[in-house]
Design an enzyme around this catalytic site. Structure first.
Site, PDB file in Angstrom:
ATOM      1  N   GLU A  82      17.466 -31.922  32.634  1.00 37.87           N
ATOM      2  CA  GLU A  82      17.973 -30.840  31.803  1.00 37.87           C
ATOM      3  C   GLU A  82      16.889 -30.067  31.054  1.00 37.87           C
ATOM      4  OE1 GLU A  82      21.165 -29.636  31.447  1.00 37.87           O
ATOM      5  OE2 GLU A  82      21.648 -30.949  33.136  1.00 37.87           O
ATOM      6  N   SER A 352      66.276 -24.914  42.364  1.00 35.61           N
ATOM      7  CA  SER A 352      67.285 -25.867  42.837  1.00 35.61           C
ATOM      8  C   SER A 352      67.101 -27.273  42.291  1.00 35.61           C
ATOM      9  CB  SER A 352      67.272 -25.910  44.371  1.00 35.61           C
ATOM     10  OG  SER A 352      67.704 -24.674  44.907  1.00 35.61           O
TER      11      SER A 352
END
Length: 650
Positions: A82, A352
């Protein structure tokens, strides 16, 4: 001389404009006065129904990383991947930024990021994820502020305590225990490399999602650690050759949605039942890690398959046991990217999937699965509901009409038996969202959440008992002392035994020869109902198998239509995949007792005995207004609920 004055004036104006811009940026900076080294308070450890750790929420003094005791291997891995110049720059790495810009220019796309750990911390703490020049400038200003306010080790500790590592784990302490069952200081080099590799894309590289992909990413981190001199070649080879073993109880990335829900419930229960307790808490829950993992996998793989997704970009799964305990909760496809919980908060039309309440109401009124109606075009005033593709089959039994999901028969049945009774039955079973007594109620036009629908389906499975959805079953101190435990008294009877049996016949027919055939699971008994809404915006499957009521929804967050995605093509297959991998759960021991000889339906006897006493109220405002679509101003009292409450609750 004139040129010099012009240049000077231009430089002065530019400096003033630049200063004004910086002042404007500074005015919009968030408040930093509340920043502390780490939050403190009650830490909650969540266990599934078998005692496996599923998540941790909150932090106590013993669960954070401190600047004076950083985990060496993890720090080396994070810095290598990083921010390798972390201890040399002043919050912004000009060399790293230039290197990333050059790499991106050569590739023609973004392949490297130039943000330092300090900049990432500033963004995570104070800013939104917007990708704008203004936010980037504010990020740099906050990075400068952090560098003047804290030491490098303190910044690193802040970062490690707050960064997201996937699978619902925030902070290195939680991530270490979630993935490996140990603290960050106990990680070996390979485990540290794996965690550091998650930072680029937590969900994508999470070993809970894909162990092979996580291993490849960890190897990249190990190579960087070697290149920066943080480990030797021998250490790299040893770490790369070690197999990845993720803690089994923590390998369910979707548990983040459940943990959020359970945290809120646990805090409420703690305030009510143990308000004086200020220490850490162990929260025992209804979640089943295996069921959760099955749900996550089924939804993710289903939506990745174009044949199943049919243009649906998102979905949700909720699964309840027979007592209402949440066994699995998947609120979307990626918790890190979108923690919004579609399983509990997204209201969509059920289509439904609402029809079971119509049929159950009709069976309470004396109808039976063998009774027959004509499947044909119908109209009520200006309202003319139609079947899918305008297909009609003529005369058929109610069982077949349900299995084939006939809109025509469902509407006729609701009109014949009374929509008000359908509405009240849905309320009785657990639907709480706003609904009105209109014609469109019959076709599931009023929105519900997946959790509501699942709750209302549980009585069809558990013998007719109402349930209250819940996540927390017990609160304990870390020493094992019980602070609160859930009352296991069964819910009230809300469906008569005969109605449960008749509905079971209908649900079974849907799987055997109806619209839910794709939900069948070899070797398992499956019941359920499909649902699809207008323009294929929403697709549903709601059903159960082996003690687990599960609702699957797929669609798009912006409510745009899918590519003809229906409940039987997508959700039913996702349901089947989940159920094939999910464990079987036992139904609650206390269910309605078997019918006594000569008393096969106690509700039927009670109804018959009470008819002469005029205790059944006639439906109001429904038969007289058969051609209208006006809402009833007030829902009448539910007479069936009153009768059911008078039944023995054994």
């Amino acid at each position: 001389m004139l040129l010099l004055r012009a240049v000077t004036a231009l430089a002065t104006i530019s400096a003033l404009l630049g200063a004004m811009y910086l002042v404007g940026l500074a005015r919009d900076l968030p408040d930093t006065s509340s920043l502390a080294a780490a939050p403190s308070g009650t830490a909650m450890t969540f266990l599934d129904r078998q005692g496996r750790v599923i998540a941790r929420r909150g932090e106590s003094s013993g669960t954070t990383i401190h600047a004076d005791h950083l985990p060496e291997h993890l720090v080396d891995a994070v810095l290598a991947v990083e921010d390798r110049r972390f201890y040399q720059h002043f919050g912004i790495d000009l060399i790293g930024t230039a290197r990333a810009a050059l790499a991106n220019l050569r590739a023609g796309r973004v392949v490297q990021g130039g943000s330092t750990i300090t900049q990432q911390l500033a963004k995570n703490l104070f800013l939104t994820p917007d990708r704008t020049m203004r936010r980037k400038m504010q990020e740099m200003m906050l990075a400068f502020w952090l560098e003047t306010r804290f030491t490098k080790d303190e910044i690193l500790a802040l970062y490690l305590n707050r960064v997201y590592f996937g699978a619902g784990a925030w902070g290195a302490e939680n991530a270490s225990r979630r993935y490996f069952g140990r603290g960050p200081h106990e990680l070996d080099i390979g485990q540290a490399a794996l965690l550091a590799g998650l930072l680029k894309a937590p969900s994508r590289y999470s070993p809970a999602n894909d162990t092979a992909r996580a291993a490849v990413r960890a190897t990249v981190v190990l190579d960087l650690m070697l290149a920066t001199g943080r480990i030797s070649e021998e250490e790299r080879l040893e770490a790369a050759s070690a197999p990845i073993r993720v803690s089994r109880g923590s390998s369910s990335p979707g548990a983040g949605w459940f943990a959020d829900w359970a945290t809120s419930e646990a805090r409420t229960l703690l305030a009510l039942h143990a308000p004086s307790w200020t220490g850490d808490v162990v929260v025992r829950t209804s979640l089943d890690v295996d069921a959760q993992r099955a749900a996550d996998t089924a939804l993710r793989s289903g939506l990745a398959d174009p044949e199943i997704a049919r243009g649906a970009a998102n979905g949700a799964i909720i699964a309840l046991d027979g007592a209402g305990g949440i066994a699995a909760m998947t609120g979307g496809t990626d918790y890190a990217r979108s923690p919004f919980n579609r399983a509990t908060a997204a209201r969509r039309q059920p289509g439904s999937a609402f029809k079971p309440f119509i049929y159950a109401s009709a069976f309470e009124a004396g109808w039976a699965p063998s009774d027959r109606m004509v499947d044909e075009p119908v109209s009520y005033g200006s309202w003319s509901p139609a079947n899918w593709e305008n297909r009609y089959e003529g005369e058929m039994s109610l069982e077949r009409a349900f299995a084939r999901s006939s809109n025509s028969v469902a509407v006729q049945l609701a009109e014949a038996t009374g929509r008000a009774y359908t509405l009240r039955l849905a309320r009785r079973l657990g639907i709480e969202s706003p609904m009105e007594n209109t014609h469109s109620l019959s076709l599931g036009a009023y929105e519900v959440t997946p959790l509501e629908l699942a709750r209302a389906y549980v009585p069809f499975m558990n013998g007719g008992r109402a349930v209250e959805p819940h996540a927390v079953t017990q609160l304990e101190t870390p020493a094992g002392d019980i602070l609160w435990t859930r009352d296991r008294t069964p819910g009230a009877i809300v469906l008569a035994e005969r109605v449960v049996r008749d509905m079971d016949q209908l649900f079974a027919a849907t799987i055997d020869y109806g619209t839910g055939r794709a939900a069948a699971v070899p070797g398992r008994q499956v019941r359920g109902k499909t649902g699809t809404t207008n323009a294929f915006r929403d697709a549903w499957f709601a059903g159960w198998s082996e003690g687990l009521v599960t609702v699957v929804w797929t669609g798009n967050d912006d409510n745009t239509p899918t590519e003809a995605g229906s409940g039987g093509t997508g959700p039913a297959r996702i349901f089947a995949q989940m159920m094939a991998a999910a464990p079987a759960l036992a139904l609650p021991e206390t269910l309605p007792s078997p019918a006594r000889p000569g008393d096969s339906d106690r509700l039927a006897r009670l109804l018959s005995a009470l008819e002469d006493e005029n205790l059944l109220i006639a439906e109001t405002g429904d038969s007289a207004g058969a051609g209208q679509d006006e809402p009833v101003p007030e829902e009448p009292v539910d007479p069936i609920a009153g009768l059911l409450s008078r039944l023995p609750q054994d």
